[in-house]
Enzyme design. Structure first.
Site, short mmCIF file in Angstrom:
data_model
loop_
_atom_site.label_atom_id
_atom_site.label_comp_id
_atom_site.label_asym_id
_atom_site.label_seq_id
_atom_site.Cartn_x
_atom_site.Cartn_y
_atom_site.Cartn_z
N SER A 204 0.88 -1.14 0.06
CA SER A 204 -0.13 -0.04 0.03
C SER A 204 0.92 1.24 0.11
O SER A 204 1.60 1.45 -0.65
CB SER A 204 -0.84 -0.01 1.28
OG SER A 204 -1.88 1.13 1.13
N HIS B 24 -2.82 -1.05 -3.38
CA HIS B 24 -3.98 -0.17 -3.17
C HIS B 24 -3.62 1.16 -4.07
O HIS B 24 -2.80 1.92 -3.66
CB HIS B 24 -4.18 0.31 -1.66
CG HIS B 24 -4.47 -0.92 -0.82
ND1 HIS B 24 -4.10 -0.92 0.71
CD2 HIS B 24 -4.77 -1.98 -0.97
CE1 HIS B 24 -4.04 -2.13 1.05
NE2 HIS B 24 -4.82 -2.70 0.30
N ASP C 216 -4.60 -4.90 6.07
CA ASP C 216 -4.73 -5.88 5.16
C ASP C 216 -3.58 -6.52 4.58
O ASP C 216 -2.45 -6.37 4.63
CB ASP C 216 -5.17 -4.79 3.80
CG ASP C 216 -5.58 -5.51 2.66
OD1 ASP C 216 -6.24 -6.40 2.84
OD2 ASP C 216 -5.10 -5.21 1.47
#
Length: 363
Positions: free
Chosen positions: A177, A203, A299
């Protein structure tokens, strides 16, 4: 003792945008807006008196554009910078140029068309500020285009997928991310064409992953593309999950394939690393390598743990080389990680695992 607030300087040429951004950030008790500036020249004067923890910066402004100002910031006194701009796929080159120049993250300007949209975009903005405040800022060197990619192979389309094309028995899955766009360059650009097939969840907003894959492809020896439903997973290829959709690993007979699915966010993200990792655990088991890299939040932690329980080898990027040590930290804490490695060790780890690992039965 009260927790110190994150001090933010907002730089945008629109007075109404500055007001909206200031109001949104002021709603969070952990954030304090210490000032606003209508352009980089005004901002530079403010920086002479007080350095914020984070700068929230627009790109398109009069007198000096945001990217030029960003480069000056990185050269003079590196501060975490979040780009807040009207994101469009047509402007993706500017977005990636900002990340290469040192921006920690890019967020869209808050949407005010509906209450739900405002709430979602406001939450994303505040999360980006908090993530940036924890980031390690590192100026970046300019990227080089791999000349050997600019041959007839760049013009002639690849052969249609068929049984004669190689399949890969080993799969690498990466979840990343904040800070990941540049970290992925560092990993992929040094991998040789005989590396295992790689599936990547980064992401990123919808509409930008195709441009991101194209930029990676231009700088790497391996092939990089935005993943499409039904793509075979082949050695020497990396597949980027499309924005706002989940990517899964599946099997079709003896072949690994990619499935692209709609669905709600998982672990607050879509695409989600947890979704990719769990599918890899189910369909690849001990034939998979799971890697979790820089990023905020959790995540991927649960999915990586599932991969490890089903025989996969799992790694996490170390704190020192992460821009934000969030996702790896959570994965380590829950026991999902077998080995912690620095960013520059990840390519070597991938190739060493490929050479040492004997693939398990596909049955």
């Amino acid at each position: 003792m009260a927790k110190q607030k994150i001090r933010v300087l907002i730089v945008d040429d629109s007075a109404s945008v500055r007001q909206v951004l200031g109001t949104i950030l002021a709603e969070d008790p952990e954030i304090e807006v210490i000032g606003t500036a209508s352009d980089p020249f005004v901002a530079a004067k403010r920086l002479q008196n007080e350095l914020p923890d984070v700068i929230l910066l627009d790109i398109e402004m009069p007198r000096m554009d945001g990217i030029t100002f960003l480069r000056k910031i990185m050269a003079q006194h590196p501060i975490p910078v979040v780009i807040c701009s009207s994101l469009t796929p047509e402007g993706s080159d500017l977005m990636f140029e900002a990340l290469e120049a040192g921006a920690v993250d890019i967020v869209p300007k808050p949407r005010v068309d509906t209450r739900q949209a405002l709430m979602e975009s406001s939450g994303r903005l505040r999360e980006a500020i908090k993530s940036a405040a924890r980031a390690r800022v590192r100026p970046r060197a300019a990227r080089k285009v791999i000349e050997q990619k600019l041959t007839a192979d760049a013009i002639i389309p690849p052969p249609v997928a068929g049984r004669s094309r190689p399949t890969t028995e080993r799969i690498v899955c990466i979840g990343v991310s904040t800070g990941g766009t540049e970290a992925l360059y560092d990993v992929l650009e040094v991998l040789p064409p005989n590396c295992p097939g790689i599936l990547i969840v980064q992401h990123m907003p919808q509409g930008f992953t195709a441009a991101f894959a194209k930029r990676l492809n231009a700088g790497c020896q391996i092939n990089v593309k935005e993943a499409e439903d039904g793509d075979p997973v082949l050695p020497g290829w990396a597949y980027i999950a499309p924005g706002a959709r989940h990517m899964l690993l599946v099997r079709s007979g003896l072949r690994y394939q990619i499935a692209i699915k709609d669905g709600p966010p998982v672990s607050r993200h879509r695409p989600s690393a947890d979704v990719l990792f769990r599918s890899a655990a189910q369909y690849a088991g001990a034939n998979a390598l799971g890697i979790i890299m820089t990023g905020m939040g959790d995540d991927g932690a649960r999915g990586l743990l599932e991969m490890r329980k089903l025989g996969a080898y799992t790694c996490a990027q170390d704190e020192e080389s992460c821009v934000v040590f969030g996702m790896p930290k959570e994965a380590i804490a829950c026991g999902a990680v077998e080995k912690v490695v620095s960013l520059n060790q990840i390519p070597r780890e991938i190739m060493a695992w490929q050479q040492a690992k004997q693939p398990a039965s596909a049955d």
